[in-house]
Motif scaffolding. Sequence first.
Motif, PDB file in Angstrom:
ATOM      1  N   MET A   1      54.227  55.185  58.345  1.00  0.00           N
ATOM      2  CA  MET A   1      55.651  55.461  58.214  1.00  0.00           C
ATOM      3  C   MET A   1      56.086  55.308  56.758  1.00  0.00           C
ATOM      4  N   ASP A 108      61.192  51.733  57.681  1.00  0.00           N
ATOM      5  CA  ASP A 108      60.362  50.762  58.392  1.00  0.00           C
ATOM      6  C   ASP A 108      61.118  49.478  58.723  1.00  0.00           C
ATOM      7  N   ALA A 135      59.684  62.550  63.398  1.00  0.00           N
ATOM      8  CA  ALA A 135      58.366  61.929  63.550  1.00  0.00           C
ATOM      9  C   ALA A 135      57.336  62.626  62.673  1.00  0.00           C
ATOM     10  N   LYS A 140      61.473  57.262  61.294  1.00  0.00           N
ATOM     11  CA  LYS A 140      61.915  56.850  62.624  1.00  0.00           C
ATOM     12  C   LYS A 140      63.276  57.460  62.903  1.00  0.00           C
ATOM     13  N   ASP A 142      66.672  57.535  65.568  1.00  0.00           N
ATOM     14  CA  ASP A 142      67.452  56.828  66.587  1.00  0.00           C
ATOM     15  C   ASP A 142      68.427  57.844  67.156  1.00  0.00           C
TER      16      ASP A 142
END
Length: 143
Positions: A1, A108, A135, A140, A142
């Motif tokens: 990531m 992260d 991705a 990441k 949400d």
Amino acid sequence: MMSKLTIDAARTIIRETLAKAHDMGLKPMSVIVLDAGGHPLAFEREDGAAPGRYAIAEGKAYGAVMLGMPGSAQMARAEAQHYFMTAANGAFGGKVVPVPGGVILRGDDGEILGGVGVTGDTSDNDAEAALAGIAAAGLKGDA
């Protein structure tokens, strides 16, 4: 990531969001990536997508960044406390579109790096395509 939002990451998000949308057989899409201040880094509107989709994509991403909550949470908040979302949207000059498809980009450590706004199909499909693009960029999402 990775923990930084770059122009290359923004372009990857858009490219891979559109690829996922094509795999899903979705309608023509529009995708925007905003930085942590709510400013556009990259945008693409596919052939056949209505020109007004820019404002919708931006509003989905802008609400996610400025309120620190994804479009799904904004929609739930609007349904539970309409007055709050109305007041918040007023504070932001009417720019917030509180529905799924507005996705927070996180590093992260959970820090908000920006937001992605996707529009063109159902809001839930928009969000699913956005998560795939995020991705693919090593970030990441949400939703």
